[in-house]
Design an enzyme around this catalytic site. Structure first.
Site, short mmCIF file in Angstrom:
data_model
loop_
_atom_site.label_atom_id
_atom_site.label_comp_id
_atom_site.label_asym_id
_atom_site.label_seq_id
_atom_site.Cartn_x
_atom_site.Cartn_y
_atom_site.Cartn_z
N HIS A 66 -69.39 -9.63 64.98
CA HIS A 66 -68.37 -10.17 65.88
C HIS A 66 -67.77 -9.16 66.85
CE1 HIS A 66 -65.60 -13.22 67.17
NE2 HIS A 66 -64.55 -12.78 66.52
N ARG A 122 -74.51 -14.89 76.61
CA ARG A 122 -74.45 -13.61 77.31
C ARG A 122 -75.83 -13.13 77.72
NH1 ARG A 122 -69.49 -11.45 77.71
NH2 ARG A 122 -67.86 -12.02 76.23
N ARG A 149 -57.88 -10.77 70.43
CA ARG A 149 -58.75 -11.64 71.22
C ARG A 149 -57.99 -12.81 71.84
NH1 ARG A 149 -64.32 -11.19 69.95
NH2 ARG A 149 -64.68 -9.80 68.21
N HIS A 196 -77.08 -11.95 70.57
CA HIS A 196 -76.64 -12.41 71.89
C HIS A 196 -77.75 -12.48 72.95
CE1 HIS A 196 -72.44 -13.20 71.46
NE2 HIS A 196 -72.20 -12.03 70.87
N ASP A 226 -74.03 -15.42 66.18
CA ASP A 226 -74.07 -15.03 67.59
C ASP A 226 -75.49 -14.65 68.01
OD1 ASP A 226 -71.42 -15.61 67.74
OD2 ASP A 226 -70.79 -13.69 68.56
N ASN A 235 -69.26 -17.42 66.22
CA ASN A 235 -68.35 -18.14 67.12
C ASN A 235 -69.04 -18.57 68.41
OD1 ASN A 235 -68.22 -15.22 67.81
ND2 ASN A 235 -66.81 -15.91 69.41
#
Length: 587
Positions: free
Chosen positions: A517, A341, A490, A310, A337, A369
């Site tokens: 995740h 962020r 989620r 991230h 990922d 994702n």
């Protein structure tokens, strides 16, 4: 924007993420069922997040009432509940979000009619990215107190977090009507409205496009429109091997990749042409791979599995110093990922892509994702990439993200030294050896019977996860403790229990699923009696969670070891600095 336009866009965004329209349902309505999918015979089940309001999963996987709605609340109950709330608030402030959730839950059990308990638990769940559950708690809060601006605001943010901005707008408007002078709410509402308009505009101008971003970039290079003058390159940024023909392609070297990483650490800027060469070089490798990449670890070789990173570039550098760079004796699997962020997502993605370009047989990258268009719009990568390298570079990244494989099947070449698994039962073996299925969210388990061969044959190029049920599952699902399948906490994907995992592993002779995740306080967690292992490689996620990070090392005989690490200092740039979905106070 008209109501009909909002509804149309909401439908389109919902279909992108879930593969079908999933309208906001009241707790009394029946959840929609997934229609037949044109691309796969096993579409993902979808359950509206508000169906979870006041409900929990029982041991049999069925939804049960969480609290007694007819409970007679005594003064003693109220007093004890407030004491628990105070403890929960302290846990939240200390970034102990799981503890705060537990304490708020105990307070709710004593006094389920206090709306602040529900909203505070929603805040804690949102911190754990359980946005579907956060929506349900905020919904319960506003049902108790219809004038609770904070609860509408919280629900609006969680709708945005799962890419439902048109559902976010009514909640933000309601919150603002209750607190018309609240600047934070007003700014967040304006941000979401701008995001919706931009999505509409970009969709309108993309109609009729037949050329991919990769094709456009290659054409620009071949036409001489994206050349590099080596003399003008910054002295602190090394270059790949350049051909004599300025229109020809570049060649990576170990010195270039290591020098690029070192330059990034001191704020170095990479030329756009070099960035394109890295992305296109990675593309040429991953497009040769099937959706399920099969790797055998030879004797004398180790392989490290890296979870979410991230955009936390300085933590990635620290991680690579511990794992050591990839080589013929040391493989790396990046389990999705890479971006969003964190505010150095470009640097993280270019690092992983450059290693794939340089060492295609030793480095493997799964899609997560967040390697998706709409997540990138909301969570910062699009804005960051455009700011650092321009819009075409973002489009090139987005194109190549769809080419990343969905999973890796990592097999031992030597038999295990012990029959023991990571859990209590003997390990599931394939021809006497261990093998692990590595994907970002989880295996495709919305129904039993999905085989590795079916995963391998999935068509992924150019597709966003909502266009295929199985792709959505593999990027979005999470394990749950109750048996069976359940609604996702989620709000996207589903939850799968230990019995589901065991049946799938037994069917496919898989020793365990290794997935990422989700934040784990220790950086990793061994779940489902050793059959589901989560690894998360972002320490102190988003500078706010206080978690450790980890990576997993596999030996040639299939033995696993777990290695933890903490966050390292980084320049003073906040996470989500480039986000166009959340304002600075919004999340």
């Amino acid at each position: 924007m008209s109501d009909s336009s909002h509804e149309t866009l909401r439908s389109e965004l919902s279909s992108i993420i879930t593969g079908l329209e999933s309208p906001l349902a009241s707790p009394s309505t029946t959840p929609p069922t997934a229609p037949e999918d044109d691309y796969t015979p096993f579409p993902s089940p979808v359950l509206s997040a508000t169906r979870l309001a006041g409900l929990s999963l029982g041991e049999d996987g069925e939804l049960e009432e969480e609290v007694d709605a007819d409970k007679v609340i005594t003064e003693e109950d109220k007093t004890k509940a407030l004491e628990l709330k105070a403890q929960a608030n302290k846990a939240f402030a200390a970034k102990e979000f799981n503890k705060s959730i537990d304490l708020y839950t105990r307070a709710i059990a004593l006094n389920p009619k206090d709306s602040t308990f529900w909203n505070n638990r929603a805040m804690s769940k949102a911190k754990m990215e359980e946005h579907g559950a956060a929506i349900s708690d905020a919904t319960k809060a506003v049902s108790i107190n219809p004038s609770y601006a904070k609860a509408y605001y919280r629900r609006g943010l969680s709708y945005l977090a799962i890419l439902r901005p048109t559902d976010s707008v009514p909640d933000l408007k309601k919150a603002l009507s209750i607190e018309p002078n609240n600047r934070v709410i007003r700014e967040q509402l304006n941000t979401v409205v701008k995001l919706i308009r931009r999505i509409e505009f970009e969709k309108a101008i993309s109609v009729g496009d037949t050329e991919t971003a990769s094709q456009r970039c290659l054409a620009l290079i071949e036409s001489g429109a994206c050349t590099l003058d080596p003399a003008s390159a910054a002295s602190d940024m090394p270059l790949p091997t350049l051909p004599s023909d300025p229109l020809a392609r570049y060649t990576p070297t170990k010195e270039f990749v290591q020098g690029m990483i070192a330059s990034f650490k001191t704020g170095g800027k990479i030329p756009k042409r070099v960035a394109w060469e890295i992305i296109l070089g990675c593309k040429e490798q991953v497009e040769k791979e099937k959706s399920l990449v099969e790797i055998e670890i030879p004797e004398g070789v180790t392989c490290d599995i890296i979870g979410d990173t991230h955009g936390q570039f300085f933590d990635v550098c620290n991680l690579l110093s511990m794992t050591s760079p990839p080589s013929e004796n040391h493989y790396l699997v990046f389990n999705g990922d890479l971006v969003d962020r964190g505010s150095w997502s470009v640097e993280v993605a270019l690092t992983a892509f450059a290693y794939k370009w340089l060492y295609p047989n030793y480095v493997f990258i799964n899609r997560g994702n967040h390697e998706t268009n709409d997540m990138n719009k909301v969570y910062g990568f699009e804005g960051e990439c455009k700011a650092k390298l321009g819009e075409m570079t973002f489009k090139l990244f987005a194109d190549v993200f769809t080419m990343l494989p969905l999973a890796v099947l990592l097999s031992a070449s030597l038999p295990p030294t012990s029959p023991k698994s990571e859990g209590s039962k003997p390990a599931i073996l394939n021809q006497g050896k261990r093998r692990f299925f590595i994907c970002h969210g989880g295996p495709p388990v919305s129904k039993d019977g999905v085989t590795l061969e079916e995963v391998s044959q999935l068509e992924r190029f150019g597709r966003q996860p909502g266009q295929e049920g199985v792709i959505c599952e593999m990027l979005w699902t999470d394990p749950q403790e109750p048996i069976g399948r359940g609604p996702s906490k989620r709000g996207v994907g589903l939850g799968f229990g230990p019995d589901v995992t065991r049946r799938w592993c037994a069917l496919n002779n898989v020793t365990a699923v290794i997935r990422s995740h989700e934040v784990r306080a220790d950086g990793y967690a061994i779940e489902h009696d050793g059959l589901c292992i989560t690894v998360f490689s972002c320490p102190n996620y988003c500078d706010s969670t206080g978690n450790k990070a980890a990576y997993i090392r596999m030996q040639a005989n299939g033995a696993l070891s777990y290695h933890q690490f903490d966050a390292v200092p980084h320049p003073d740039v906040k996470p989500m600095a480039y986000s166009s979905g959340f304002n600075q106070m919004g999340f």
